[in-house]
Enzyme design. Structure first.
Site, mmCIF file in Angstrom:
data_model
loop_
_atom_site.group_PDB
_atom_site.id
_atom_site.type_symbol
_atom_site.label_atom_id
_atom_site.label_comp_id
_atom_site.label_asym_id
_atom_site.label_seq_id
_atom_site.Cartn_x
_atom_site.Cartn_y
_atom_site.Cartn_z
ATOM 1 N N VAL A 282 10.927 -7.509 9.632
ATOM 2 C CA VAL A 282 12.128 -6.659 9.763
ATOM 3 C C VAL A 282 11.881 -5.709 10.931
ATOM 4 C CG1 VAL A 282 13.622 -4.977 8.609
ATOM 5 C CG2 VAL A 282 12.612 -6.857 7.299
ATOM 6 N N MET B 244 0.854 -1.192 0.000
ATOM 7 C CA MET B 244 0.000 0.000 0.000
ATOM 8 C C MET B 244 0.895 1.249 0.000
ATOM 9 S SD MET B 244 -3.425 -0.901 2.102
ATOM 10 C CE MET B 244 -2.810 -0.631 3.738
ATOM 11 N N ASP C 211 8.811 8.945 -3.325
ATOM 12 C CA ASP C 211 9.855 8.225 -2.556
ATOM 13 C C ASP C 211 9.764 6.724 -2.812
ATOM 14 O OD1 ASP C 211 10.687 10.487 -1.411
ATOM 15 O OD2 ASP C 211 10.086 9.977 0.647
ATOM 16 N N ASP C 212 8.533 6.223 -2.840
ATOM 17 C CA ASP C 212 8.341 4.779 -3.061
ATOM 18 C C ASP C 212 8.909 4.373 -4.423
ATOM 19 O OD1 ASP C 212 6.974 4.784 -0.679
ATOM 20 O OD2 ASP C 212 4.985 4.628 -1.572
ATOM 21 N N GLN D 35 12.639 4.174 -4.386
ATOM 22 C CA GLN D 35 13.138 2.961 -3.707
ATOM 23 C C GLN D 35 12.966 1.732 -4.598
ATOM 24 O OE1 GLN D 35 12.623 2.118 0.519
ATOM 25 N NE2 GLN D 35 11.227 3.855 0.615
ATOM 26 N N GLY E 245 4.945 -10.247 4.257
ATOM 27 C CA GLY E 245 5.764 -10.231 5.470
ATOM 28 C C GLY E 245 5.096 -11.019 6.602
ATOM 29 N N GLN E 246 5.917 -11.698 7.382
ATOM 30 C CA GLN E 246 5.433 -12.460 8.542
ATOM 31 C C GLN E 246 4.815 -11.532 9.595
ATOM 32 O OE1 GLN E 246 5.006 -15.602 9.296
ATOM 33 N NE2 GLN E 246 4.524 -15.206 11.451
ATOM 34 N N LYS E 247 5.155 -10.240 9.570
ATOM 35 C CA LYS E 247 4.551 -9.331 10.561
ATOM 36 C C LYS E 247 3.032 -9.381 10.479
ATOM 37 C CE LYS E 247 3.933 -4.870 10.284
ATOM 38 N NZ LYS E 247 2.578 -4.566 10.732
ATOM 39 N N LEU F 40 8.942 -3.041 11.758
ATOM 40 C CA LEU F 40 8.706 -1.935 10.825
ATOM 41 C C LEU F 40 7.273 -1.994 10.325
ATOM 42 C CD1 LEU F 40 11.972 -1.674 8.700
ATOM 43 C CD2 LEU F 40 11.383 -0.636 10.892
ATOM 44 N N SER F 41 6.658 -0.823 10.261
ATOM 45 C CA SER F 41 5.275 -0.708 9.780
ATOM 46 C C SER F 41 5.122 0.696 9.224
ATOM 47 C CB SER F 41 4.310 -0.895 10.953
ATOM 48 O OG SER F 41 3.039 -0.353 10.622
ATOM 49 N N SER F 42 4.325 0.809 8.159
ATOM 50 C CA SER F 42 4.083 2.145 7.597
ATOM 51 C C SER F 42 3.416 3.040 8.632
ATOM 52 C CB SER F 42 3.187 2.045 6.365
ATOM 53 O OG SER F 42 3.785 1.178 5.435
ATOM 54 N N ARG F 43 2.728 2.425 9.601
ATOM 55 C CA ARG F 43 2.019 3.219 10.610
ATOM 56 C C ARG F 43 2.939 3.717 11.724
ATOM 57 N NH1 ARG F 43 -2.367 -0.511 9.096
ATOM 58 N NH2 ARG F 43 -4.128 0.752 8.401
ATOM 59 N N HIS G 230 9.376 -3.715 3.310
ATOM 60 C CA HIS G 230 8.959 -3.900 1.913
ATOM 61 C C HIS G 230 10.180 -4.195 1.043
ATOM 62 C CE1 HIS G 230 5.668 -1.125 3.396
ATOM 63 N NE2 HIS G 230 4.974 -2.120 2.911
ATOM 64 N N LEU H 7 6.668 2.919 1.732
ATOM 65 C CA LEU H 7 7.588 1.781 1.816
ATOM 66 C C LEU H 7 8.676 1.983 2.862
ATOM 67 C CD1 LEU H 7 8.023 0.978 -1.999
ATOM 68 C CD2 LEU H 7 6.283 0.147 -0.396
ATOM 69 N N HIS H 8 9.069 0.870 3.465
ATOM 70 C CA HIS H 8 10.166 0.871 4.443
ATOM 71 C C HIS H 8 11.020 -0.376 4.189
ATOM 72 C CE1 HIS H 8 7.701 -2.134 6.377
ATOM 73 N NE2 HIS H 8 6.718 -1.272 6.539
HETATM 74 O O1 PAF Z 1 -0.080 -5.813 3.579
HETATM 75 C C1 PAF Z 1 -0.502 -4.860 2.884
HETATM 76 O O2 PAF Z 1 0.175 -3.864 2.667
HETATM 77 C C2 PAF Z 1 -1.905 -4.955 2.310
HETATM 78 O O3 PAF Z 1 -2.792 -5.568 3.188
HETATM 79 C C3 PAF Z 1 -1.939 -5.622 0.936
HETATM 80 C C4 PAF Z 1 -1.502 -7.066 1.001
HETATM 81 C C5 PAF Z 1 -1.041 -4.866 -0.036
HETATM 82 C C6 PAF Z 1 -3.373 -5.606 0.378
HETATM 83 O O4 PAF Z 1 -3.861 -4.308 0.239
#
Ligand code: PAF
Length: 278
Positions: free
Chosen positions: A176, A30, A77-78, A81, A147-149, A184-187, A37, A33-34
């Site tokens: 990661v 989505m 930026d995405d 990368q 990702g396993q997260k 790591l999370s975009s949030r 990703h 990116l970090h």
């Molecule tokens: O993990 C994510 O970023 C989203 O849930 C995904 C898999 C891209 C679906 O929108």
């Protein structure tokens, strides 16, 4: 890297990319990116001759009071990368391209999609499964990287791939973490400096689970560690089978230990896999 905005362009580019029989890898994202990703892109790059990434902030996986409108959008930026990581194609459709008639046909993975985040975010995994099924049909990858997260997402998508016979392999890459352990999370970028400090308690608990606990003791231990940390509110602490997301009663066969924690206005998830003793 070519950027494709429509389904027709993406399909034509796919036909060109696979003109010679090679593996095509897909990294759905989505955006925002970090390094997590990037690790998925690198795994895809190492295994596949052509790599497609997608950036689509999928409205159907956000609840009415969630952060769809303020979700970080950092497209330039995405792109930089992804380009630097050697991604061949970027599929970045508009909402109208993905849902021209609105979200009409939906994919629901019963028995799994209502567990963990599916429990606290009703309908979330219907949105995830629907958009990922669409991406699989549009891009036609041989391998798709997650990702396993997002362990519950992985369980839902594994079941979907199996149940709907998608001809592809789902590849799950390790979580990661930052130097202090936070996944790591975009949030994470929503967190204030104080919240960031408080959030360290999440890996502080998950990565230091004492040996020899029963499932009930483990859940109580996590609740105590996380709910009593100032600034944190535990949404769930579950000990489940990683494939079915059903609660386990015994840790000897291994288990997924997953938590969701509210830190200020931000909801963070994290998990660890406990190995089987056998
Ligand atoms: O993990 C994510 O970023 C989203 O849930 C995904 C898999 C891209 C679906 O929108």
């Amino acid at each position: 890297m070519r950027i494709l905005r429509t389904v027709a362009e993406m399909r034509a580019a796919r036909r060109e990319a696979i003109a010679s029989p090679v593996l095509l890898g897909l990294v759905p994202t989505m955006g925002a990116l970090h390094a997590g990703h990037v690790s998925l892109v690198r795994a895809a790059r190492a295994e596949c001759a052509a790599v497609v990434a997608s950036i689509f902030v999928n409205p159907t996986q956000f609840g009415p009071n969630e952060d769809f409108s303020r979700y970080p959008r950092t497209f330039d930026d995405d792109c930089a990368q992804l380009e630097a990581e050697g991604v061949d194609l970027l599929f970045a459709p508009a909402v109208e391209e993905m849902y021209p008639r609105g979200p009409r046909t939906l994919v629901e993975v019963e028995q799994i999609g209502d567990k963990l985040d599916g429990m606290t975010r009703p309908g979330h995994f219907v949105g995830v499964a629907t958009v990922v099924a669409k991406l699989f049909h549009i891009v036609g990858p041989d391998r798709a990287y997650f990702g396993q997260k997002d362990a519950a997402q992985v369980a839902v998508l594994r079941a979907m791939v199996e149940d709907l016979n998608f001809p592809l392999e789902l590849v799950v890459c390790p979580t990661v973490r930052d130097a202090d352990g936070l996944a790591l999370s975009s949030r994470n970028r929503y967190l204030t400096a104080e919240e960031r400090e408080q959030a360290r308690a999440i890996p502080g608990a998950l990565l230091r689970i004492p040996a020899g606990l029963s499932v009930e003791q483990l859940r109580a231990w996590l609740r105590k560690r996380l709910d009593q940390t100032p600034g944190l509110r535990l949404e769930y602490a579950e000990v489940v089978d990683p494939r079915t997301l059903q609660p386990v009663t015994d840790l000897r066969g291994g288990a997924l230990v997953a938590v969701s924690v509210q830190v200020g206005r931000t909801r963070l998830i994290d998990n660890v896999l406990l190995e089987s003793e056998r």
